[in-house]
Design an enzyme around this catalytic site. Sequence first.
Site, PDB file in Angstrom:
ATOM      1  N   GLY A  74     -13.304  11.660  -0.136  1.00  0.00           N
ATOM      2  CA  GLY A  74     -14.602  12.303   0.053  1.00  0.00           C
ATOM      3  C   GLY A  74     -14.531  13.622   0.805  1.00  0.00           C
ATOM      4  N   ARG A  82     -16.636  14.475 -11.526  1.00  0.00           N
ATOM      5  CA  ARG A  82     -16.298  14.078 -12.897  1.00  0.00           C
ATOM      6  C   ARG A  82     -17.058  14.933 -13.909  1.00  0.00           C
ATOM      7  NH1 ARG A  82     -14.296   8.853 -14.176  1.00  0.00           N
ATOM      8  NH2 ARG A  82     -14.018   8.738 -16.435  1.00  0.00           N
ATOM      9  N   GLY A 114      -8.700   9.868  10.786  1.00  0.00           N
ATOM     10  CA  GLY A 114      -7.315  10.273  11.023  1.00  0.00           C
ATOM     11  C   GLY A 114      -7.129  11.756  10.767  1.00  0.00           C
ATOM     12  N   ASP A 115      -5.884  12.160  10.502  1.00  0.00           N
ATOM     13  CA  ASP A 115      -5.611  13.596  10.375  1.00  0.00           C
ATOM     14  C   ASP A 115      -6.431  14.262   9.264  1.00  0.00           C
ATOM     15  OD1 ASP A 115      -4.196  12.248   8.438  1.00  0.00           O
ATOM     16  OD2 ASP A 115      -2.279  13.209   8.852  1.00  0.00           O
ATOM     17  N   THR A 137      -6.237   5.804  13.525  1.00  0.00           N
ATOM     18  CA  THR A 137      -5.288   5.501  12.453  1.00  0.00           C
ATOM     19  C   THR A 137      -4.346   4.402  12.921  1.00  0.00           C
ATOM     20  OG1 THR A 137      -3.337   6.230  11.243  1.00  0.00           O
ATOM     21  CG2 THR A 137      -3.903   7.537  13.152  1.00  0.00           C
ATOM     22  N   ARG A 174      19.354 -15.832   4.436  1.00  0.00           N
ATOM     23  CA  ARG A 174      18.938 -14.692   3.607  1.00  0.00           C
ATOM     24  C   ARG A 174      18.735 -13.418   4.421  1.00  0.00           C
ATOM     25  NH1 ARG A 174      14.307 -17.702  -0.010  1.00  0.00           N
ATOM     26  NH2 ARG A 174      15.645 -18.186  -1.781  1.00  0.00           N
ATOM     27  N   ARG A 183       2.818   5.697   6.651  1.00  0.00           N
ATOM     28  CA  ARG A 183       2.965   6.965   5.914  1.00  0.00           C
ATOM     29  C   ARG A 183       4.230   7.705   6.339  1.00  0.00           C
ATOM     30  NH1 ARG A 183      -2.038  10.786   5.192  1.00  0.00           N
ATOM     31  NH2 ARG A 183      -2.374  10.112   7.331  1.00  0.00           N
ATOM     32  N   ARG A 277      15.556 -10.910  -0.102  1.00  0.00           N
ATOM     33  CA  ARG A 277      14.165 -10.914  -0.578  1.00  0.00           C
ATOM     34  C   ARG A 277      13.423  -9.770   0.113  1.00  0.00           C
ATOM     35  NH1 ARG A 277      16.287 -13.863  -3.573  1.00  0.00           N
ATOM     36  NH2 ARG A 277      15.768 -16.031  -4.107  1.00  0.00           N
ATOM     37  N   HIS A 283      -2.056  -3.960   3.144  1.00  0.00           N
ATOM     38  CA  HIS A 283      -3.350  -3.787   3.816  1.00  0.00           C
ATOM     39  C   HIS A 283      -3.713  -4.899   4.778  1.00  0.00           C
ATOM     40  CE1 HIS A 283      -3.478  -0.764   0.700  1.00  0.00           C
ATOM     41  NE2 HIS A 283      -4.369  -0.147   1.452  1.00  0.00           N
TER      42      HIS A 283
HETATM   43  O1  F6P Z   1      -3.072   6.058   7.029  1.00  0.00           O
HETATM   44  C1  F6P Z   1      -3.274   4.688   7.053  1.00  0.00           C
HETATM   45  C2  F6P Z   1      -2.624   4.026   5.873  1.00  0.00           C
HETATM   46  O2  F6P Z   1      -2.829   2.629   5.965  1.00  0.00           O
HETATM   47  C3  F6P Z   1      -1.146   4.351   5.686  1.00  0.00           C
HETATM   48  O3  F6P Z   1      -0.327   3.628   6.567  1.00  0.00           O
HETATM   49  C4  F6P Z   1      -0.964   4.004   4.235  1.00  0.00           C
HETATM   50  O4  F6P Z   1       0.098   4.736   3.661  1.00  0.00           O
HETATM   51  C5  F6P Z   1      -2.262   4.430   3.631  1.00  0.00           C
HETATM   52  O5  F6P Z   1      -3.220   4.457   4.673  1.00  0.00           O
HETATM   53  C6  F6P Z   1      -2.741   3.509   2.546  1.00  0.00           C
HETATM   54  O6  F6P Z   1      -3.889   4.040   2.012  1.00  0.00           O
HETATM   55  P1  F6P Z   1      -4.807   3.307   0.959  1.00  0.00           P
HETATM   56  O7  F6P Z   1      -5.710   2.382   1.713  1.00  0.00           O
HETATM   57  O8  F6P Z   1      -5.524   4.426   0.314  1.00  0.00           O
HETATM   58  O9  F6P Z   1      -3.906   2.556   0.027  1.00  0.00           O
END
Ligand code: F6P
Length: 359
Positions: A74, A82, A114-115, A137, A174, A183, A277, A283
């Site tokens: 956003g 679109r 965040g940034d 973040t 294992r 990130r 493995r 998330h």
């Molecule tokens: O910046 C937070 C973060 O969770 C990162 O660690 C990760 O790469 C990214 O966002 C994942 O983003 P999305 O929720 O868009 O998959």
Amino acid sequence: MRIAISTGGGDAPGLNAVIRAAALSAIGRGWEVIGIRKGFGGLLGEDQCVTLTRESVRGIAHLGGTILRTTNRGNPFHYPIRQPDGSFVDTDRSAELMASARNLGIDAIITIGGDGTLAIAQRLHECGMRIIGVPKTIDNDVSGTLTTFGFDTAVNTALEAIDKLHTTAESHDRVIVLEVMGRHSGFIALHSGLAGTADVILIPEIPYDIRKVCDKIVERDGLGRHFSIVVVAEGAFPRGGHESVMGGSLPGEAKRVGGIADAVAREIQMITNKETRSLVLGHLQRGGQPTGYDRLLATRFGGAAVRAVEDQRWGHMVALQSPHIVTIPISEALREPKRVEPTHDTVLTARATGISFGD
Ligand code: F6P
């Protein structure tokens, strides 16, 4: 005085605690508080703006997510619109956003992000918006603040996973490779890996050599420790190589890093012949209740943001510079992203306790 609050970018545990503290601090001063839903979408007709009252922010401090919702697609300066043929055109909607804020009688905005969101805040500030930032973040990659809320919760989630993986890895002799978020920064991997006594930690700040990773695993085998835990940050990459990027990004979305754990696991199994493995924690690190530390930090940030509005610290963000919450120019925080320093005591102690960084 009428202020607005928005949450932008990826969510992080603690957002609701900031919203609650900021709203209550403002209402206590006799101000009106508006919640802009879905990033800045509520000002662009993509969602709504809602009035925040004592009642609407009651009982939310312990909840993950954000009652205002959020988006990482956003950016008002690069809004993907679109077209009838299905393609997207990058459009600057910042003037529309400023006009919409004026029409709603918004005197100032507190934006939590965040940034990416802070960079938007900086540009809006340069356009004349009275704006205060709150850094958020799970990656902990914002400079100028000791930490961001959400990070501690993410580290604890990763730590719980590492503890669980230890028992199953040991039962089966294992190697298990756990990919955590972050990130381009390795803070989550480093902190959870060290606290969880991983055997190998791979982070973007220290490019790895897979042979060195395998040397560590083989060395442990020789000592009778037939299992190993490897924690890899999603942005880690081999020396001379590059980070693993996931395809399928939508218009307006930043490139998504990740998928490295599987590649690392396959190489480890091939070189060491040990059953290996991998899993991606994903998330899970972003959801759930904020820890006490994050809840407190988020609450302190929310209260401080309202004091910054009162003091007209436009273009500043609140930051933790222990033991105080201070305000610093957003531009200063954005100058350089925060990264793990390879000579930091955390890395030195990890090495001293036998953890390999694969270098
Ligand atoms: O910046 C937070 C973060 O969770 C990162 O660690 C990760 O790469 C990214 O966002 C994942 O983003 P999305 O929720 O868009 O998959």
